[in-house]
Design a protein around this motif. Sequence first.
Motif, PDB file in Angstrom:
ATOM      1  N   ALA A  14      11.915  12.387   0.625  1.00 23.44           N
ATOM      2  CA  ALA A  14      12.243  13.630   1.341  1.00 23.44           C
ATOM      3  C   ALA A  14      13.247  14.457   0.547  1.00 23.44           C
ATOM      4  CB  ALA A  14      12.792  13.309   2.732  1.00 23.44           C
ATOM      5  N   GLU A  15      14.235  13.802  -0.046  1.00 20.26           N
ATOM      6  CA  GLU A  15      15.218  14.514  -0.870  1.00 20.26           C
ATOM      7  C   GLU A  15      14.552  15.148  -2.085  1.00 20.26           C
ATOM      8  OE1 GLU A  15      18.109  11.489  -1.737  1.00 20.26           O
ATOM      9  OE2 GLU A  15      18.978  11.564   0.280  1.00 20.26           O
ATOM     10  N   GLU A  16      13.649  14.423  -2.727  1.00 17.93           N
ATOM     11  CA  GLU A  16      12.940  14.958  -3.889  1.00 17.93           C
ATOM     12  C   GLU A  16      12.051  16.128  -3.497  1.00 17.93           C
ATOM     13  OE1 GLU A  16      10.961  11.550  -5.546  1.00 17.93           O
ATOM     14  OE2 GLU A  16      12.833  10.735  -6.356  1.00 17.93           O
ATOM     15  N   HIS A  17      11.410  16.025  -2.339  1.00 16.22           N
ATOM     16  CA  HIS A  17      10.558  17.107  -1.853  1.00 16.22           C
ATOM     17  C   HIS A  17      11.400  18.355  -1.579  1.00 16.22           C
ATOM     18  CE1 HIS A  17       8.215  19.411   1.124  1.00 16.22           C
ATOM     19  NE2 HIS A  17       7.180  19.014   0.400  1.00 16.22           N
ATOM     20  N   LYS A  18      12.552  18.174  -0.943  1.00 13.92           N
ATOM     21  CA  LYS A  18      13.446  19.284  -0.640  1.00 13.92           C
ATOM     22  C   LYS A  18      13.947  19.946  -1.928  1.00 13.92           C
ATOM     23  CE  LYS A  18      17.741  20.351   1.836  1.00 13.92           C
ATOM     24  NZ  LYS A  18      18.834  19.790   2.642  1.00 13.92           N
TER      25      LYS A  18
ATOM     26  N   GLN B  51       0.851  -1.185   0.000  1.00 14.32           N
ATOM     27  CA  GLN B  51       0.000   0.000   0.000  1.00 14.32           C
ATOM     28  C   GLN B  51       0.892   1.243   0.000  1.00 14.32           C
ATOM     29  OE1 GLN B  51      -3.501   0.016   0.096  1.00 14.32           O
ATOM     30  NE2 GLN B  51      -3.286  -2.166  -0.259  1.00 14.32           N
ATOM     31  N   SER B  52       0.443   2.278  -0.673  1.00 12.03           N
ATOM     32  CA  SER B  52       1.208   3.524  -0.644  1.00 12.03           C
ATOM     33  C   SER B  52       0.241   4.697  -0.589  1.00 12.03           C
ATOM     34  CB  SER B  52       2.121   3.634  -1.860  1.00 12.03           C
ATOM     35  OG  SER B  52       1.361   3.658  -3.044  1.00 12.03           O
ATOM     36  N   GLY B  53       0.767   5.800  -0.130  1.00 11.53           N
ATOM     37  CA  GLY B  53      -0.013   7.025  -0.014  1.00 11.53           C
ATOM     38  C   GLY B  53       0.942   8.180  -0.176  1.00 11.53           C
ATOM     39  N   MET B  54       1.226   8.877   0.916  1.00 10.66           N
ATOM     40  CA  MET B  54       2.193   9.973   0.890  1.00 10.66           C
ATOM     41  C   MET B  54       3.620   9.430   0.807  1.00 10.66           C
ATOM     42  SD  MET B  54       0.441  12.671   0.831  1.00 10.66           S
ATOM     43  CE  MET B  54       1.506  14.004   1.313  1.00 10.66           C
ATOM     44  N   GLY B  55       3.775   8.173   0.960  1.00 12.91           N
ATOM     45  CA  GLY B  55       5.054   7.467   0.874  1.00 12.91           C
ATOM     46  C   GLY B  55       4.703   6.002   0.826  1.00 12.91           C
TER      47      GLY B  55
ATOM     48  N   VAL C 204      14.324  -1.579   5.733  1.00 17.04           N
ATOM     49  CA  VAL C 204      15.359  -0.992   4.880  1.00 17.04           C
ATOM     50  C   VAL C 204      14.716  -0.339   3.656  1.00 17.04           C
ATOM     51  CG1 VAL C 204      17.322  -1.546   3.367  1.00 17.04           C
ATOM     52  CG2 VAL C 204      17.219  -2.482   5.677  1.00 17.04           C
ATOM     53  N   SER C 205      13.758  -1.014   3.044  1.00 17.38           N
ATOM     54  CA  SER C 205      13.084  -0.464   1.864  1.00 17.38           C
ATOM     55  C   SER C 205      12.311   0.807   2.192  1.00 17.38           C
ATOM     56  CB  SER C 205      12.121  -1.488   1.259  1.00 17.38           C
ATOM     57  OG  SER C 205      12.824  -2.559   0.723  1.00 17.38           O
ATOM     58  N   CYS C 206      11.545   0.764   3.260  1.00 21.32           N
ATOM     59  CA  CYS C 206      10.773   1.956   3.647  1.00 21.32           C
ATOM     60  C   CYS C 206      11.698   3.127   3.932  1.00 21.32           C
ATOM     61  CB  CYS C 206       9.895   1.660   4.860  1.00 21.32           C
ATOM     62  SG  CYS C 206       8.470   0.624   4.495  1.00 21.32           S
ATOM     63  N   SER C 207      12.774   2.876   4.644  1.00 18.23           N
ATOM     64  CA  SER C 207      13.736   3.921   4.963  1.00 18.23           C
ATOM     65  C   SER C 207      14.335   4.507   3.686  1.00 18.23           C
ATOM     66  CB  SER C 207      14.843   3.354   5.854  1.00 18.23           C
ATOM     67  OG  SER C 207      15.816   4.328   6.107  1.00 18.23           O
ATOM     68  N   HIS C 208      14.714   3.652   2.757  1.00 16.91           N
ATOM     69  CA  HIS C 208      15.302   4.104   1.491  1.00 16.91           C
ATOM     70  C   HIS C 208      14.323   4.992   0.717  1.00 16.91           C
ATOM     71  CE1 HIS C 208      17.627   3.911  -2.243  1.00 16.91           C
ATOM     72  NE2 HIS C 208      16.459   3.718  -2.840  1.00 16.91           N
ATOM     73  N   TYR C 209      13.111   4.502   0.529  1.00 14.77           N
ATOM     74  CA  TYR C 209      12.145   5.243  -0.275  1.00 14.77           C
ATOM     75  C   TYR C 209      11.681   6.521   0.416  1.00 14.77           C
ATOM     76  CZ  TYR C 209      12.041   1.468  -3.629  1.00 14.77           C
ATOM     77  OH  TYR C 209      12.395   0.537  -4.573  1.00 14.77           O
ATOM     78  N   ASN C 210      11.535   6.493   1.735  1.00  8.25           N
ATOM     79  CA  ASN C 210      11.131   7.703   2.442  1.00  8.25           C
ATOM     80  C   ASN C 210      12.236   8.752   2.403  1.00  8.25           C
ATOM     81  OD1 ASN C 210       8.569   6.708   2.971  1.00  8.25           O
ATOM     82  ND2 ASN C 210       9.182   5.816   4.911  1.00  8.25           N
ATOM     83  N   LYS C 211      13.492   8.323   2.512  1.00  7.42           N
ATOM     84  CA  LYS C 211      14.618   9.246   2.400  1.00  7.42           C
ATOM     85  C   LYS C 211      14.670   9.839   0.995  1.00  7.42           C
ATOM     86  CE  LYS C 211      19.641   9.493   2.827  1.00  7.42           C
ATOM     87  NZ  LYS C 211      20.876   8.720   3.041  1.00  7.42           N
TER      88      LYS C 211
END
Length: 144
Positions: A129-133, A81-85, A119-126
Amino acid sequence: MRHQKNWKTFDQIELEQALEYLKQELKLSDTDSNGASQREHLEAVERQTGKTPKELQNLLELPEALREVWVWYKRLSNRRQSGMGINPITFMEMQAFFFLSGITPTPDEVKALEYFDNVSCSHYNKKQAEEHKKAKQQSQKSKK
């Protein structure tokens, strides 16, 4: 249900190797703004030059003892499932997957799935965040 004779165990070192393998695969699967992955770019360089880029040399391999867990993880992750991340794979989703697939995992295998997912969630959320910044910085530059 898995037959006992085919059951493989793994140790902490193999789990750590599998997590490093996952990080490598996540990095190589990162896409650019055109949707091409890092792996695709590097393989194109290899085809054009005839030389293997250093990023594709000496790639880690998934330990044999965790291959079955890796397949489960990929199947579960593809239905994430995905939403804001991206959202973590829930225990309910794991339970349904194992029940419908006729699999009885060991507690260590479930823990390995959790580690892969973390590990996957951390990678994609990071990455998100970088793309948002980056988008915010570009927006601020265009206002000036």
